[in-house]
Design a protein around this motif. Structure first.
Motif, PDB file in Angstrom:
ATOM      1  N   ASP A  18       0.834  -1.192   0.000  1.00  0.00           N
ATOM      2  CA  ASP A  18       0.000   0.000   0.000  1.00  0.00           C
ATOM      3  C   ASP A  18       0.881   1.259   0.000  1.00  0.00           C
ATOM      4  N   LEU A  19       2.009   1.188   0.708  1.00  0.00           N
ATOM      5  CA  LEU A  19       2.929   2.328   0.715  1.00  0.00           C
ATOM      6  C   LEU A  19       3.667   2.450  -0.616  1.00  0.00           C
ATOM      7  N   ILE A  20       4.042   1.302  -1.206  1.00  0.00           N
ATOM      8  CA  ILE A  20       4.670   1.329  -2.530  1.00  0.00           C
ATOM      9  C   ILE A  20       3.702   1.941  -3.540  1.00  0.00           C
ATOM     10  N   SER A  21       2.419   1.563  -3.444  1.00  0.00           N
ATOM     11  CA  SER A  21       1.409   2.111  -4.355  1.00  0.00           C
ATOM     12  C   SER A  21       1.270   3.615  -4.177  1.00  0.00           C
ATOM     13  N   ALA A  22       1.357   4.072  -2.920  1.00  0.00           N
ATOM     14  CA  ALA A  22       1.272   5.507  -2.658  1.00  0.00           C
ATOM     15  C   ALA A  22       2.463   6.245  -3.267  1.00  0.00           C
ATOM     16  N   LEU A  23       3.639   5.624  -3.244  1.00  0.00           N
ATOM     17  CA  LEU A  23       4.809   6.226  -3.869  1.00  0.00           C
ATOM     18  C   LEU A  23       4.638   6.325  -5.381  1.00  0.00           C
ATOM     19  N   VAL A  24       4.085   5.265  -5.969  1.00  0.00           N
ATOM     20  CA  VAL A  24       3.868   5.259  -7.420  1.00  0.00           C
ATOM     21  C   VAL A  24       2.929   6.404  -7.815  1.00  0.00           C
ATOM     22  N   GLU A  25       1.946   6.687  -6.975  1.00  0.00           N
ATOM     23  CA  GLU A  25       1.009   7.771  -7.267  1.00  0.00           C
ATOM     24  C   GLU A  25       1.713   9.130  -7.308  1.00  0.00           C
ATOM     25  N   ARG A  26       2.870   9.211  -6.665  1.00  0.00           N
ATOM     26  CA  ARG A  26       3.627  10.461  -6.641  1.00  0.00           C
ATOM     27  C   ARG A  26       4.735  10.485  -7.697  1.00  0.00           C
ATOM     28  N   VAL A  67      20.246  -1.158 -14.117  1.00  0.00           N
ATOM     29  CA  VAL A  67      19.207  -1.461 -13.124  1.00  0.00           C
ATOM     30  C   VAL A  67      18.348  -0.232 -12.856  1.00  0.00           C
ATOM     31  N   LEU A  68      18.975   0.944 -12.733  1.00  0.00           N
ATOM     32  CA  LEU A  68      18.216   2.172 -12.462  1.00  0.00           C
ATOM     33  C   LEU A  68      17.302   2.513 -13.631  1.00  0.00           C
ATOM     34  N   ALA A  69      17.778   2.307 -14.860  1.00  0.00           N
ATOM     35  CA  ALA A  69      16.948   2.588 -16.032  1.00  0.00           C
ATOM     36  C   ALA A  69      15.702   1.712 -16.039  1.00  0.00           C
ATOM     37  N   ILE A  70      15.858   0.440 -15.669  1.00  0.00           N
ATOM     38  CA  ILE A  70      14.710  -0.463 -15.637  1.00  0.00           C
ATOM     39  C   ILE A  70      13.795  -0.118 -14.473  1.00  0.00           C
ATOM     40  N   LEU A  71      14.363   0.346 -13.364  1.00  0.00           N
ATOM     41  CA  LEU A  71      13.552   0.808 -12.238  1.00  0.00           C
ATOM     42  C   LEU A  71      12.663   1.967 -12.673  1.00  0.00           C
ATOM     43  N   TYR A  72      13.249   2.938 -13.368  1.00  0.00           N
ATOM     44  CA  TYR A  72      12.463   4.066 -13.863  1.00  0.00           C
ATOM     45  C   TYR A  72      11.358   3.579 -14.797  1.00  0.00           C
ATOM     46  N   ARG A  73      11.692   2.651 -15.669  1.00  0.00           N
ATOM     47  CA  ARG A  73      10.702   2.135 -16.624  1.00  0.00           C
ATOM     48  C   ARG A  73       9.543   1.464 -15.890  1.00  0.00           C
ATOM     49  N   GLU A  74       9.860   0.717 -14.838  1.00  0.00           N
ATOM     50  CA  GLU A  74       8.811   0.014 -14.086  1.00  0.00           C
ATOM     51  C   GLU A  74       7.922   0.996 -13.338  1.00  0.00           C
ATOM     52  N   LEU A  75       8.518   2.026 -12.745  1.00  0.00           N
ATOM     53  CA  LEU A  75       7.719   3.030 -12.049  1.00  0.00           C
ATOM     54  C   LEU A  75       6.815   3.778 -13.025  1.00  0.00           C
ATOM     55  N   CYS A  76       7.345   4.088 -14.212  1.00  0.00           N
ATOM     56  CA  CYS A  76       6.523   4.764 -15.224  1.00  0.00           C
ATOM     57  C   CYS A  76       5.367   3.870 -15.663  1.00  0.00           C
ATOM     58  N   ARG A  77       5.638   2.584 -15.841  1.00  0.00           N
ATOM     59  CA  ARG A  77       4.600   1.655 -16.295  1.00  0.00           C
ATOM     60  C   ARG A  77       3.468   1.559 -15.284  1.00  0.00           C
ATOM     61  N   THR A  78       3.798   1.534 -14.006  1.00  0.00           N
ATOM     62  CA  THR A  78       2.775   1.310 -12.987  1.00  0.00           C
ATOM     63  C   THR A  78       1.980   2.562 -12.657  1.00  0.00           C
ATOM     64  N   ASP A  98       0.194   3.841 -14.845  1.00  0.00           N
ATOM     65  CA  ASP A  98      -1.007   3.583 -15.647  1.00  0.00           C
ATOM     66  C   ASP A  98      -2.075   2.983 -14.736  1.00  0.00           C
ATOM     67  N   PRO A  99      -3.275   3.534 -14.716  1.00  0.00           N
ATOM     68  CA  PRO A  99      -4.334   3.022 -13.841  1.00  0.00           C
ATOM     69  C   PRO A  99      -4.660   1.543 -14.064  1.00  0.00           C
TER      70      PRO A  99
END
Length: 240
Positions: free
Chosen positions: A62-70, A203-214, A216-217
């Motif tokens: 739930d906290l990870i999801s809140a971070l993604v929202e930001r 690894v950081l580039a893929i981290l950014y890509r994953e955060l950008c992907r998530t 999406d609603p």
């Protein structure tokens, strides 16, 4: 700032319309077995020794999801009430122990003689035909246990296999998380030179890509390997 928050394709703009709060699920991957002690010097030589210590742990999704929202894909930063925060290469280096300077991690997308490559660097091959990935199940079955009579060459081959499992299973996982692309294997031919590649940057580039992907609603899960950085003891850098 307002134009970023008003983005209609961002999870932050869809929260009020949701019947139930979206808590992302995880796709947790791991190597599944510990490296033999005789592999450690070779893993450290390639600067994958610290990454080999990564273990799965419980996270508050739930906290990870809140971070993604930001998270803002436009700036690759977290937009918080206190200001913008960013995950840096230094954070990746401190947490994973991977090199962040050097050559870019690149490779050919199509290996012309995959069986030959595997025989040369791993001592065995899963097939004599055409293949472009190695299954984790094959890596584990063939390299989890080393005989007491293993030669230095065999130990080095097992170290390459373990690093391949680390790359595909923990550090740079794909959607399915059950195999790793052969494109990384040539970079392990000389383990001393392996450390000359900026694995931390990849690894950081893929981290950014994953955060950008998530953001999406419609996204329902987040890669477990990526959230080890965001969910760990990341020291955010505030931007001015």
């Amino acid at each position: 700032m307002d134009s970023l928050i008003d983005s209609t394709n961002h999870i932050s703009s869809s929260i009020n319309e949701m019947v139930e709060y979206r808590a992302l699920k995880s796709r947790i991957h791991s190597v599944g077995f510990q490296p033999d002690e005789c592999l450690i010097p070779f893993l450290e030589l390639a600067e994958f020794g610290s990454a080999a210590l990564i273990r799965t742990f419980n996270l508050r999704y739930d906290l990870i999801s809140a971070l993604v929202e930001r998270w803002r894909p436009e700036t690759h930063t977290f937009h918080l009430p206190c200001g913008e925060c960013i995950i840096t290469l230094e954070d990746v280096a401190l947490q994973l122990g991977l090199p962040i300077d050097g050559n870019a991690v690149t490779g050919v997308s199509l290996i012309s003689r995959p069986a030959r490559l595997c025989y040369d660097l791993l001592g065995r091959s899963p097939s004599e035909g055409n293949f472009q990935t190695l299954k984790f199940s094959w890596l584990k079955a063939n390299f989890e246990y080393l005989p007491s009579t293993a030669t230095e060459l065999e130990v080095m081959q097992a170290a390459r296999a373990y690093i391949m499992h680390l790359i595909g299973g923990v550090l740079m996982t794909d959607t399915h998380g059950s195999e790793v692309h052969l494109m990384y294997l040539p970079l392990l031919s000389n383990l001393h030179n392996t450390r000359s590649y900026s694995w931390g940057s990849a690894v950081l580039a893929i981290l950014y890509r994953e955060l950008c992907r998530t953001t999406d609603p419609s996204a329902v899960d987040i890669d477990g390997a990526r959230i080890r950085v965001t969910g760990g003891h990341t020291r955010f850098r505030y931007t001015v």
